[in-house]
Design a protein around this motif. Structure first.
Motif, mmCIF file in Angstrom:
data_model
loop_
_atom_site.group_PDB
_atom_site.id
_atom_site.type_symbol
_atom_site.label_atom_id
_atom_site.label_comp_id
_atom_site.label_asym_id
_atom_site.label_seq_id
_atom_site.Cartn_x
_atom_site.Cartn_y
_atom_site.Cartn_z
ATOM 1 N N SER A 1 0.915 -1.175 -0.202
ATOM 2 C CA SER A 1 0.093 -0.084 -0.040
ATOM 3 C C SER A 1 0.569 1.453 0.290
ATOM 4 C CB SER A 1 -0.589 0.110 1.060
ATOM 5 O OG SER A 1 -1.669 1.394 1.197
ATOM 6 N N PRO A 2 0.790 2.468 -0.869
ATOM 7 C CA PRO A 2 1.109 3.677 -0.511
ATOM 8 C C PRO A 2 1.469 4.106 0.570
ATOM 9 C CG PRO A 2 -0.610 3.572 -1.999
ATOM 10 C CD PRO A 2 -0.670 2.300 -1.872
ATOM 11 N N VAL A 3 0.462 3.278 1.758
ATOM 12 C CA VAL A 3 0.639 4.207 2.877
ATOM 13 C C VAL A 3 2.426 3.934 3.638
ATOM 14 C CG1 VAL A 3 0.082 1.882 4.067
ATOM 15 C CG2 VAL A 3 -0.210 4.171 4.755
ATOM 16 N N THR A 4 2.245 2.989 2.750
ATOM 17 C CA THR A 4 3.992 3.174 3.577
ATOM 18 C C THR A 4 4.670 3.991 3.421
ATOM 19 O OG1 THR A 4 4.347 1.821 1.548
ATOM 20 C CG2 THR A 4 4.263 0.684 2.759
ATOM 21 N N LEU A 5 4.889 4.698 1.984
ATOM 22 C CA LEU A 5 5.261 5.860 2.540
ATOM 23 C C LEU A 5 5.132 7.705 3.034
ATOM 24 C CD1 LEU A 5 5.763 5.661 -1.549
ATOM 25 C CD2 LEU A 5 6.805 5.105 0.450
ATOM 26 N N SER A 6 4.118 6.807 4.148
ATOM 27 C CA SER A 6 3.050 8.089 4.750
ATOM 28 C C SER A 6 4.171 9.020 5.591
ATOM 29 C CB SER A 6 2.206 8.073 5.704
ATOM 30 O OG SER A 6 2.756 7.005 6.201
ATOM 31 N N ALA A 7 5.316 8.152 5.626
ATOM 32 C CA ALA A 7 6.782 8.931 6.935
ATOM 33 C C ALA A 7 6.986 10.477 6.268
ATOM 34 C CB ALA A 7 7.040 8.691 7.432
ATOM 35 N N LEU A 8 6.930 10.697 4.902
ATOM 36 C CA LEU A 8 7.576 11.137 4.035
ATOM 37 C C LEU A 8 7.065 13.050 3.754
ATOM 38 C CD1 LEU A 8 8.627 8.763 1.197
ATOM 39 C CD2 LEU A 8 9.959 9.334 3.057
ATOM 40 N N THR A 9 7.801 13.491 3.612
ATOM 41 C CA THR A 9 7.107 14.803 3.779
ATOM 42 C C THR A 9 6.058 15.050 2.374
ATOM 43 O OG1 THR A 9 9.009 15.922 3.239
ATOM 44 C CG2 THR A 9 8.253 15.595 5.747
#
Length: 230
Positions: free
Chosen positions: A159-167
């Motif tokens: 899931s793209p949620v894995t990139l949620s830590a990025l600004t």
């Protein structure tokens, strides 16, 4: 891109060469051995031998051919990178007719690609870039990666949620990395200083627990952040 003559801290870069062609091994070994800060610590004629030698001599960089007897370079790369630290960087040796292996090699953990007909200067540069912790991923290789990804329907995309830590800015930088842009080109595109771009890249790798830009490209496509053909 400039790179140091040796590893950070002044040590020697230890190199292992794995290729089933003796002339390739010996030619690369001769070029590397003639350079300051580079030391050839072993040569292997197949993937299984490369795995064994890597455990014994603990290289910093492994130059790994793709097609070898006994065990191919992809499986050898996977096994080497599963070993306990310190883990070497793997630079895949490839030819133009091996495009189909690009994506598989990146997923296996390779940090870059080097054509077998590379000049001596290109060989030395590639080893030093990879040893310094960067990835050698030219735009032409990135385009092959995109084309290969587009041919492979996948049902296990994270899931793209894995990139949620990025600004938002880090996400923009990752998207441009995935398109094959260098730090200088990313800086020009976003109108920011190159040092700022380097800082963003470093934070992306840290937040996503990635080793280098090569892994970042894979994550960008597998997460759906960038789609082939965009």
């Amino acid at each position: 891109m400039s790179a140091p003559d040796a590893l950070p801290g002044g040590g020697t870069t230890r190199c292992l060469i794995a290729d089933d062609q003796a002339m390739v091994r010996e030619g690369f070994a001769a070029v590397l051995a003639a350079q300051p800060g580079l030391l050839v610590v072993g040569q292997a004629a197949d993937g299984a031998a490369a795995v064994r030698l890597s455990r014994q001599v603990q290289p910093d960089v492994v130059l790994m051919d793709v097609r070898m007897p006994v065990m191919d370079g992809l499986e050898a790369t996977r096994q080497i990178l599963r070993e306990p630290p310190p883990v070497p960087r793997v630079l895949m040796l490839t030819t133009f007719d091996l495009d189909d292996y690009v994506y598989a090699a990146l997923r296996a953990g390779a940090s870059g690609f080097l054509l077998k007909d590379a000049t001596a200067a290109e060989l030395v540069h590639a080893v030093r870039v990879v040893a310094a912790g960067d990835a050698l991923l030219a735009p032409s290789v990135t385009r092959r990666l995109i084309a290969d990804f587009a041919r492979r329907p996948r049902t296990d995309l994270p899931s793209p949620v894995t990139l949620s830590a990025l600004t938002q800015r880090e996400t923009e930088v990752l998207r441009l990395i995935a398109r094959g842009l260098s730090n200088a080109e990313i800086s020009q595109t976003l109108v920011i200083a190159e040092q700022t771009t380097k800082t963003h890249v470093g934070r992306i790798l840290a937040k996503l627990d990635l080793r280098d830009r090569a892994q970042a490209v894979v994550v960008a496509y597998e997460s759906g952040l960038v789609m082939p053909g965009e």
